[in-house]
Each structure stands twice: as structure tokens, then as C-alpha cells.
Scaffold this motif. Sequence first.
Motif, short mmCIF file in Angstrom:
data_model
loop_
_atom_site.label_atom_id
_atom_site.label_comp_id
_atom_site.label_asym_id
_atom_site.label_seq_id
_atom_site.Cartn_x
_atom_site.Cartn_y
_atom_site.Cartn_z
N ARG A 64 0.85 -1.08 0.13
CA ARG A 64 0.11 0.17 0.10
C ARG A 64 0.86 1.28 -0.14
O ARG A 64 0.59 2.06 -0.89
CB ARG A 64 -0.89 -0.02 1.04
N VAL A 103 -11.19 7.97 3.61
CA VAL A 103 -10.07 7.52 2.93
C VAL A 103 -10.43 6.32 1.97
O VAL A 103 -9.93 6.12 1.15
CB VAL A 103 -9.16 7.29 4.03
N GLN A 104 -11.32 5.39 2.84
CA GLN A 104 -11.79 4.27 2.27
C GLN A 104 -12.58 4.52 0.84
O GLN A 104 -12.46 4.00 -0.20
CB GLN A 104 -12.78 3.73 3.30
N HIS A 105 -13.51 5.61 0.96
CA HIS A 105 -14.25 5.96 -0.06
C HIS A 105 -13.35 6.45 -1.40
O HIS A 105 -13.69 6.15 -2.56
CB HIS A 105 -15.29 7.11 0.15
N PRO A 113 -5.10 6.29 5.73
CA PRO A 113 -5.52 5.05 6.11
C PRO A 113 -5.18 4.63 7.46
O PRO A 113 -3.95 4.67 7.91
CB PRO A 113 -5.36 4.14 4.96
N GLY A 114 -6.21 4.26 7.93
CA GLY A 114 -6.25 3.62 9.30
C GLY A 114 -5.90 4.45 10.53
O GLY A 114 -6.02 3.88 11.67
N LYS A 148 -12.00 7.91 8.52
CA LYS A 148 -11.72 6.88 7.94
C LYS A 148 -12.52 6.46 6.73
O LYS A 148 -11.92 5.59 5.77
CB LYS A 148 -11.79 5.70 8.91
N TYR A 149 -13.92 6.42 6.71
CA TYR A 149 -14.64 6.46 5.75
C TYR A 149 -14.19 7.37 4.52
O TYR A 149 -14.34 6.59 3.20
CB TYR A 149 -16.21 6.54 6.10
N GLU A 208 -14.54 8.37 12.62
CA GLU A 208 -15.07 7.30 11.88
C GLU A 208 -15.49 8.04 10.25
O GLU A 208 -15.31 7.33 9.36
CB GLU A 208 -16.43 6.92 12.50
N GLU A 231 -8.53 4.11 -0.14
CA GLU A 231 -7.35 3.88 0.65
C GLU A 231 -5.99 4.78 0.28
O GLU A 231 -4.99 3.89 0.34
CB GLU A 231 -7.16 2.31 0.80
#
Length: 399
Positions: free
Chosen positions: A231, A278-280, A319-320, A275-276, A272, A283
Motif C-alpha cells: 500500500r 479515506v476508504q471511499h 488510511p487506518g 476513515k470512511y 469514523e 485507501e
Amino acid sequence: MESRDLTFGSAVEVRGKLVKSPHKMQSVELKAESIRVVGPCDALSFPLKAKERHPLEYVRQFPHLRCRSNALGALLRIRSEATAAIHSFFQDHGYVHIHTPIITSNDCEGAGELFQIETSNETQKSAEKNHFFNVPAFLTVSGQLHLEVMAGAFTHVFTFGPTFRAENSQSRRHLAEFYMVEAELSFTESLQDIMQVMEDLFKTATSTVFSRCPRDVELFHKYVAPAQKGRLEQMLKNKFVTISYNEAVEILKQASQTFAFKPEWGCDLQTEHEKYLVQHCGEVPVFVINYPYDLKPFYMRDNEDGPQRTVAAVDLLVPGIGELCGGSLREERLPFLQSRLQRLGLADTYQWYLDLRKFGSVPHGGFGMGFERYLQYILGVDNIKDVIPFPRFPHSCLL
């Protein structure tokens, strides 16, 4: 020497000859001619055991001994190299290193989560309140305001030192004492300039750490976070993503998952949410820019952008972790700054800050990066308490 004297954990002095090693992982080895036990160790009571991979949570109980474990030894070497890499980055780009004070009378963040300093005499005679410094003094939460002073003389400045937050949090991403990398740039009117330095610093420091201590980094990427290496290598090749706060709120509102904190325009982004986002975005690290005016401190520059008033602020989410860096353009226009400080009842307290705008001010901006969160991210360490030599957090100040 009896073989029983040579126990795991002992300090030894070995004399011999360096010879070529037949093993793949090392080029030379020491052919011992004499071994002397300098400091014996009681292996039965020694909490670290031979050939055991102790969890980071376990060794955290022994702050005086955990640096002898493989994981913490590797971490501390990486931390040392990362510190040097960050200093080199700024010095190579013409920044002057400033030692900003640890004791201050300023609350830079305005959050009130401060450690107040008192002498033992002051504590005993708290009713009298004769302050040692004649004013209330605190442990610093940021060196930013002092850097702004220096940016008026040196154009590009940075600091790298301990900061303190009296936040009663036991989370995996908060400490009471941690290290911050902060920079201030004069003669910039673009938030993009600030973001570019943030991205360049991150990528340069990370590449340097990976090249200087590959085996130590590999220990974490092999045993702690197996997928992290791929990553990070991908992230180093690609440009970071940028979205506005408005776009972030819309993405969150359209999310299929339910959040503990409902996303609304004008509310701060929670972990929360970060993190969402970044995921969207795949990542990858994400810059979120232009936050609501009322969410941010007085020193951030007003964008003057209509009914949904925003400031030229930026957070870097990774991320994370969530937020890794925060920055902004600073409000250099005296009338704007004066008006806001008066509304907040802070004009007298920050008269010196207004003076900076009166006497030869220029457009400028800067940012801060949490060093421990940076290490958490590049190594894939889950708990921030495991990336600092002596963690300080609520109800714990060991050693």
C-alpha cells in the motif's frame, strides 16, 4: 566461564575475528575466541523470553526493558532515522530550524485541553495565586504562533519537538505527550503550496526511512502489518487526493453505513468520518480543504465565500489513522483578524499577534504533522503508545 552463566538477557563482551558468513542474511560474522559475561541476567524473572515474539501490548508493561525487544529496538532505530530525514528535508529546502518554547502563555488550539504549570509552592498556596511567571503558564499544544513570529524574519521556518494535550482519552491514536513537526511558509497565498510541502515531506521522509533501515521496516511489514508495504509503495507513486469539506459531507451523507455521529455541514469530522472518506477515495491519503469558518481557530484565513463561510484550512487524512496533518493559510489582513479577535474577547491577549500584521506582514501559512501518527501509518502499528519510547496518557506516567 560456565555455560550456565550465559543466559538470555545477559550483557556480554565477545572477542574474536570477523569472518565471511555463509548465511544469506549477513555478510560477516564474529568467530568468538572469548566470551565474558559483563552483566548477568536472571532469565527466569526477566520478562522477555528467548525465541518468543512478544505482543506489543505485553512489552508495554515494561517501559524500562521493552527497548531490548526486537520490535521496539527496530522501532526506535526507525524513529531516529525518520527524525533525521525530516530535519534533512527542511534544511535541504532552505528552512531555518527554530526551538519553540515548551512553556507558553498561549493556547494555540483554543480547545482548553492544557496542562497548567505551577511550582510546588504555588500548589500549596493556591489561594494566593502568585504565578511564577506573573501570568498563567502552560505546556505547549503547538509551536505555530511562535513560528509565525519567526517567519517574519526567516521566510521558511520549522520546529520539531514535544507537545502536550490534557485530553482524557484512552484511544489508540492519542497521547498526552507527543512530538509535532511544524512548518511556516511566508509569501504564499495558495493553500496548494502548503499541501505540496506536506505531501513532499511525507513522501521524502518515508522513502528515506525505507532505504536507510530496510530490515527494521521489514520486521513491521512482515509480522505487524503484512499488507502495509504494498500500500505504501503504491501511495508513494501517486498524487494525494483532494476534496473540499462540502464534498466530504455529501459523501458521508450518501454513505450506506450508519455513523455514531451524524454528518452535517458545520460539524467537525469525527474519526469514523475520516476513515470512511479515506476508504471511499481508494485507501489513499486525502486532503480535505476549506472548512467552516466557525469550526476553526481565529488565525485561519477567511475565504469570503458567501453564506456557507469557510476558511483556507486543510487536513490530511491517511488510511487506518484519520487525521495526520493539519494546516491553513493564516489571516494576514489586520481588519479581518482584529474583528475576529474582538468578537472572541481576545484582542488584548493577542495584541502582539496583531502587531505582526501591523509591522511588515506578508501572506503566509503552515501546518503541523503528528510524528507518532506518522510512524503508526508507515509501519502499520495499531496503537500509538507503541511508537514512542515512554508513552504518557491518562492514568499512566511510568518512569
